[in-house]
Design a protein around this motif. Structure first.
Motif, mmCIF file in Angstrom:
data_model
loop_
_atom_site.group_PDB
_atom_site.id
_atom_site.type_symbol
_atom_site.label_atom_id
_atom_site.label_comp_id
_atom_site.label_asym_id
_atom_site.label_seq_id
_atom_site.Cartn_x
_atom_site.Cartn_y
_atom_site.Cartn_z
ATOM 1 N N ALA A 90 0.839 -1.202 0.000
ATOM 2 C CA ALA A 90 0.000 0.000 0.000
ATOM 3 C C ALA A 90 0.870 1.246 0.000
ATOM 4 O O ALA A 90 1.984 1.236 0.515
ATOM 5 C CB ALA A 90 -0.916 0.011 1.217
ATOM 6 N N VAL A 91 0.346 2.301 -0.585
ATOM 7 C CA VAL A 91 0.983 3.608 -0.562
ATOM 8 C C VAL A 91 0.044 4.523 0.222
ATOM 9 O O VAL A 91 -1.156 4.580 -0.061
ATOM 10 C CB VAL A 91 1.214 4.145 -1.992
ATOM 11 C CG1 VAL A 91 1.766 5.562 -1.949
ATOM 12 C CG2 VAL A 91 2.125 3.213 -2.767
ATOM 13 N N SER A 92 0.599 5.208 1.200
ATOM 14 C CA SER A 92 -0.217 6.042 2.059
ATOM 15 C C SER A 92 0.281 7.481 2.039
ATOM 16 O O SER A 92 1.470 7.737 2.182
ATOM 17 C CB SER A 92 -0.159 5.499 3.499
ATOM 18 O OG SER A 92 -0.916 6.322 4.344
ATOM 19 N N LEU A 93 -0.643 8.392 1.878
ATOM 20 C CA LEU A 93 -0.359 9.823 1.968
ATOM 21 C C LEU A 93 -0.715 10.249 3.384
ATOM 22 O O LEU A 93 -1.851 10.082 3.818
ATOM 23 C CB LEU A 93 -1.191 10.592 0.945
ATOM 24 C CG LEU A 93 -1.063 10.100 -0.503
ATOM 25 C CD1 LEU A 93 -1.998 10.884 -1.410
ATOM 26 C CD2 LEU A 93 0.360 10.182 -0.978
ATOM 27 N N ALA A 94 0.276 10.758 4.122
ATOM 28 C CA ALA A 94 0.086 11.046 5.545
ATOM 29 C C ALA A 94 0.008 12.549 5.806
ATOM 30 O O ALA A 94 0.808 13.318 5.270
ATOM 31 C CB ALA A 94 1.221 10.422 6.340
ATOM 32 N N TYR A 95 -0.944 12.944 6.654
ATOM 33 C CA TYR A 95 -1.233 14.341 6.945
ATOM 34 C C TYR A 95 -1.264 14.583 8.449
ATOM 35 O O TYR A 95 -1.679 13.713 9.213
ATOM 36 C CB TYR A 95 -2.610 14.738 6.387
ATOM 37 C CG TYR A 95 -2.742 14.541 4.914
ATOM 38 C CD1 TYR A 95 -2.466 15.583 4.032
ATOM 39 C CD2 TYR A 95 -3.137 13.319 4.379
ATOM 40 C CE1 TYR A 95 -2.576 15.411 2.659
ATOM 41 C CE2 TYR A 95 -3.248 13.138 3.006
ATOM 42 C CZ TYR A 95 -2.961 14.181 2.158
ATOM 43 O OH TYR A 95 -3.066 14.010 0.812
ATOM 44 N N VAL A 96 -0.876 15.770 8.869
ATOM 45 C CA VAL A 96 -1.104 16.245 10.231
ATOM 46 C C VAL A 96 -2.389 17.069 10.155
ATOM 47 O O VAL A 96 -2.477 18.009 9.360
ATOM 48 C CB VAL A 96 0.065 17.116 10.741
ATOM 49 C CG1 VAL A 96 -0.265 17.709 12.105
ATOM 50 C CG2 VAL A 96 1.353 16.311 10.790
ATOM 51 N N VAL A 97 -3.381 16.708 10.974
ATOM 52 C CA VAL A 97 -4.681 17.381 10.899
ATOM 53 C C VAL A 97 -5.114 17.862 12.287
ATOM 54 O O VAL A 97 -5.388 17.041 13.168
ATOM 55 C CB VAL A 97 -5.763 16.447 10.314
ATOM 56 C CG1 VAL A 97 -7.113 17.158 10.255
ATOM 57 C CG2 VAL A 97 -5.364 15.929 8.942
ATOM 58 N N PRO A 98 -5.177 19.174 12.489
ATOM 59 C CA PRO A 98 -5.717 19.683 13.754
ATOM 60 C C PRO A 98 -7.213 19.357 13.861
ATOM 61 O O PRO A 98 -7.948 19.422 12.868
ATOM 62 C CB PRO A 98 -5.521 21.201 13.645
ATOM 63 C CG PRO A 98 -4.478 21.385 12.593
ATOM 64 C CD PRO A 98 -4.666 20.246 11.637
ATOM 65 N N VAL A 99 -7.625 18.984 15.060
ATOM 66 C CA VAL A 99 -9.050 18.772 15.340
ATOM 67 C C VAL A 99 -9.421 19.681 16.502
ATOM 68 O O VAL A 99 -8.640 19.873 17.434
ATOM 69 C CB VAL A 99 -9.385 17.289 15.638
ATOM 70 C CG1 VAL A 99 -9.195 16.433 14.406
ATOM 71 C CG2 VAL A 99 -8.571 16.736 16.774
ATOM 72 N N THR A 100 -10.606 20.264 16.436
ATOM 73 C CA THR A 100 -11.011 21.256 17.427
ATOM 74 C C THR A 100 -12.181 20.811 18.286
ATOM 75 O O THR A 100 -12.465 21.433 19.296
ATOM 76 C CB THR A 100 -11.392 22.577 16.728
ATOM 77 O OG1 THR A 100 -12.488 22.323 15.832
ATOM 78 C CG2 THR A 100 -10.211 23.147 15.962
ATOM 79 N N GLY A 101 -12.849 19.738 17.892
ATOM 80 C CA GLY A 101 -14.044 19.324 18.613
ATOM 81 C C GLY A 101 -13.804 18.182 19.575
ATOM 82 O O GLY A 101 -12.674 17.878 19.951
ATOM 83 N N THR A 102 -14.893 17.549 19.945
ATOM 84 C CA THR A 102 -14.875 16.416 20.863
ATOM 85 C C THR A 102 -14.690 15.142 20.061
ATOM 86 O O THR A 102 -15.449 14.872 19.131
ATOM 87 C CB THR A 102 -16.201 16.337 21.639
ATOM 88 O OG1 THR A 102 -16.390 17.574 22.318
ATOM 89 C CG2 THR A 102 -16.199 15.191 22.625
ATOM 90 N N CYS A 103 -13.695 14.366 20.421
ATOM 91 C CA CYS A 103 -13.424 13.119 19.717
ATOM 92 C C CYS A 103 -14.037 11.956 20.481
ATOM 93 O O CYS A 103 -13.801 11.796 21.678
ATOM 94 C CB CYS A 103 -11.923 12.912 19.552
ATOM 95 S SG CYS A 103 -11.148 14.162 18.525
ATOM 96 N N ASP A 104 -14.841 11.188 19.789
ATOM 97 C CA ASP A 104 -15.489 10.011 20.351
ATOM 98 C C ASP A 104 -15.223 8.860 19.396
ATOM 99 O O ASP A 104 -15.961 8.677 18.427
ATOM 100 C CB ASP A 104 -16.996 10.269 20.501
ATOM 101 C CG ASP A 104 -17.721 9.122 21.160
ATOM 102 O OD1 ASP A 104 -17.083 8.337 21.901
ATOM 103 O OD2 ASP A 104 -18.939 8.991 20.927
ATOM 104 N N PRO A 105 -14.141 8.104 19.615
ATOM 105 C CA PRO A 105 -13.764 7.057 18.668
ATOM 106 C C PRO A 105 -14.902 6.101 18.362
ATOM 107 O O PRO A 105 -15.688 5.747 19.244
ATOM 108 C CB PRO A 105 -12.615 6.336 19.379
ATOM 109 C CG PRO A 105 -12.079 7.331 20.328
ATOM 110 C CD PRO A 105 -13.251 8.165 20.755
ATOM 111 N N ARG A 106 -14.954 5.704 17.099
ATOM 112 C CA ARG A 106 -16.019 4.819 16.632
ATOM 113 C C ARG A 106 -15.394 3.663 15.888
ATOM 114 O O ARG A 106 -14.175 3.532 15.848
ATOM 115 C CB ARG A 106 -16.965 5.582 15.708
ATOM 116 C CG ARG A 106 -17.523 6.812 16.349
ATOM 117 C CD ARG A 106 -18.455 7.625 15.530
ATOM 118 N NE ARG A 106 -18.384 7.477 14.096
ATOM 119 C CZ ARG A 106 -19.313 7.872 13.269
ATOM 120 N NH1 ARG A 106 -20.373 8.432 13.732
ATOM 121 N NH2 ARG A 106 -19.181 7.733 11.980
ATOM 122 N N GLN A 107 -16.210 2.857 15.278
ATOM 123 C CA GLN A 107 -15.776 1.687 14.514
ATOM 124 C C GLN A 107 -14.965 0.766 15.414
ATOM 125 O O GLN A 107 -15.403 0.448 16.494
ATOM 126 C CB GLN A 107 -15.007 2.113 13.263
ATOM 127 C CG GLN A 107 -15.794 3.003 12.306
ATOM 128 C CD GLN A 107 -16.942 2.290 11.629
ATOM 129 O OE1 GLN A 107 -16.856 1.110 11.318
ATOM 130 N NE2 GLN A 107 -18.036 2.992 11.408
#
Length: 179
Positions: free
Chosen positions: A121-138
């Motif tokens: 696999a080839v993966s494009l990796a990003y740093v992404v700021p998040v500002t809200g409430t994180c509630d892991p799913r899946q």
């Protein structure tokens, strides 16, 4: 070649059998995100690392990651996987121009910096700021917020699957937080 016909309404998805066959023959394109919290001047203050059970039943640490579907833009894929893994209230701030900090190549054999037993696999990796409430799913069990120093530590790196500890270190280096 003719392009006349009824389009498949869900052409971006492969059946389990089609995916297994494709994985045996072609590298697949993925996006990965290192979720971060930033302060008022945009400096990374925390890094979000997911805890999840892998297919072998082991508990490992990982990042937001997933395939890019046929016809889907990188931005759409990144947003979809961030929402899937962190929940709809995470409020990611996607970059105006989706340029990755790293292109990682995963191989299904040992000795590679990045490994994935299932595929090439080839993966494009990003740093992404998040500002809200994180509630892991899946399949994510929890999201742990760590300081940049803790996230880059050997201890956390050893708990990450497929060499993703090196990906976290590269992410932090790309934003000037790895010294």
């Amino acid at each position: 070649m003719s392009f006349v016909g009824t389009p498949d309404p869900n052409s971006g998805w492969l059946s389990d059998e089609e995916l297994a066959e494709t994985r045996r023959r072609l590298p697949l394109l993925y996006v990965e995100a290192v979720p971060v919290r930033v302060d008022g001047v945009g400096q990374v203050t925390e890094v979000g690392i997911l805890l999840r059970a892998n297919s072998a039943g082991s508990i490992t640490r990982t990042l937001v990651s997933g395939r890019v579907m046929y016809g889907e833009s990188l931005r759409e894929a990144l947003f979809r996987h961030l929402e899937k893994d962190l929940g709809p209230m995470a409020f990611p701030l996607l970059p105006a121009s989706p340029i990755p900090f790293l292109v990682a190549e995963y191989f299904p054999f040992p000795g590679s910096q990045f490994t994935d037993d299932r595929q090439h696999a080839v993966s494009l990796a990003y740093v992404v700021p998040v500002t809200g409430t994180c509630d892991p799913r899946q399949d994510a069990l929890e999201l742990t917020w760590m300081s940049p120093q803790e996230a880059a530590s050997d201890l956390i790196s050893a708990e990450m699957e497929g060499g993703r500890g090196a990906l976290v270190r590269a992410a932090l280096a790309s934003v000037g937080r790895l010294y």
